[in-house]
Design an enzyme around this catalytic site. Structure first.
Site, short mmCIF file in Angstrom:
data_model
loop_
_atom_site.label_atom_id
_atom_site.label_comp_id
_atom_site.label_asym_id
_atom_site.label_seq_id
_atom_site.Cartn_x
_atom_site.Cartn_y
_atom_site.Cartn_z
N GLU A 10 -5.42 -8.66 -0.57
CA GLU A 10 -6.24 -8.24 0.58
C GLU A 10 -7.67 -8.04 0.10
OE1 GLU A 10 -5.10 -5.29 3.44
OE2 GLU A 10 -2.96 -5.55 3.04
N GLU B 239 0.83 -1.20 0.00
CA GLU B 239 0.00 0.00 0.00
C GLU B 239 0.87 1.26 0.00
OE1 GLU B 239 -3.08 -0.22 2.97
OE2 GLU B 239 -4.09 -1.88 1.93
#
Length: 334
Positions: free
Chosen positions: A146, A24
């Site tokens: 995810e 991220e």
């Protein structure tokens, strides 16, 4: 570092196959622009040397949900240096700052969470189009590392630990999402639910020495039969709340259905490539209450049950998938 590893009881190198470089990085992993991350990725992957016999599989940090520009920029600049590109998407009932309750929810919140989960289909399709521009041979895989439901943490728990209960609604999210992944099997090489134990959409909840299995666990238990199988193109008349996967492995057909409707059962007919014999596996996950879940006081409230409503005649399989249910069937090929 090798000496430190040996001193801690593992003298041989770890047999690492998959390595993600950055996580991220568009947010808490660095707040980077895609142009900057692509250059940093190119630099760092250079020093990930190949020592073992098996090639190391390098995964670059992909986009935040629908940031299609990120995918285009990173693929254009760093595509030749990666094996996979990650994608994250969590199902929400509303905005990040207005997460719904995991157990006490309305019909509208049921639908909004499922609609959010269904967006995974759109995200995979659109990001794959951008990847195709710079990788027409499909050498780089999409890694959805995810996903899952992100709801309010349970009252009385540490908010930072993201502990949330798991209901039949989460099972619908899991089955719907797995059906989407199977649909895009040619691009999605790996798909990891966010956490397995006590965090977000868990498969297992624990309390000291106590442990329970969640509705999501049972979806994974049913869908395991699709692993290493060949996906079959299948068509059936269906409502917007029904999703499915049909595959073939080891002389058997595997069929999984998810009916996420709150109100309507769904009749289904699937015509398989060959005639089938008896069912070797037939299970359903279903409860009458939308928020049915297991607790430490009642850890077996939600369980798999035998499913006896499927009929096979020649290559045709007919069944009615009850509302709020997940069904998996296995049939022997004749």
């Amino acid at each position: 570092m090798a000496n430190l590893r040996a001193a801690n009881g593992h003298p041989e190198p770890w047999d690492v196959k998959f390595l993600g470089i950055g996580n991220e990085t568009w947010g808490g992993g660095g707040n980077m622009r895609p142009e900057y991350y692509a250059d940093v990725y190119r630099q760092y992957q250079t020093f990930v040397r190949q020592y073992g016999k098996e090639p190391l599989y390098k995964i670059a940090c992909g986009p935040n949900i629908d940031d299609f520009n990120w995918t285009s920029v990173v693929m254009q600049s760093a595509g030749p240096y990666m094996d996979g590109l990650s994608l994250h998407h969590y199902a929400l009932t509303d905005l990040w700052e207005h997460k719904g309750d995991a157990v006490d929810f309305t019909d509208d919140e049921w639908r909004s969470l499922l609609n959010s989960a269904k967006k995974m289909d759109y995200f995979i399709h659109e990001h794959a189009l951008r990847m195709d521009r710079y990788d027409p041979e499909h050498r780089v895989d999409l890694i959805v590392d995810e996903w899952g439901s992100w709801l309010k943490e349970q009252a009385g728990t540490n908010p930072a630990f993201l502990y949330q209960q798991n209901t039949l609604r989460d099972a619908m999210v899991a089955a719907t999402t797995l059906n989407i992944f199977n649909k895009h099997a040619e691009r999605v090489h790996m798909a990891n639910i966010a956490q397995m134990v006590n965090v977000l959409q868990s498969m297992v909840l624990t309390d000291g020495s106590k442990m329970l299995l969640t509705p999501t666990y049972f979806v994974f238990l049913m869908y395991q039969f699709h692993q290493d199988a060949n996906r079959l193109a299948a068509y059936c008349s269906q409502g917007s709340d029904l999703s499915y996967t049909v595959s073939e492995k080891d002389g058997e057909y595997i069929l999984s259905f998810c009916n996420a409707s709150l109100t309507a059962d769904e009749p289904v007919e699937i015509t398989l490539p060959t005639a089938v014999g008896k069912a070797t596996y037939a299970k359903i996950l279903h409860e009458d209450q939308a928020n049915a879940h297991n607790t430490f006081d009642d850890p077996e409230r939600v369980q798999l049950k035998d499913f006896t409503q499927a009929q096979a005649e020649g290559p045709a399989v007919r069944l009615q998938v009850p509302k709020m249910s997940v069904v998996t069937l296995k049939f022997e090929k004749k």
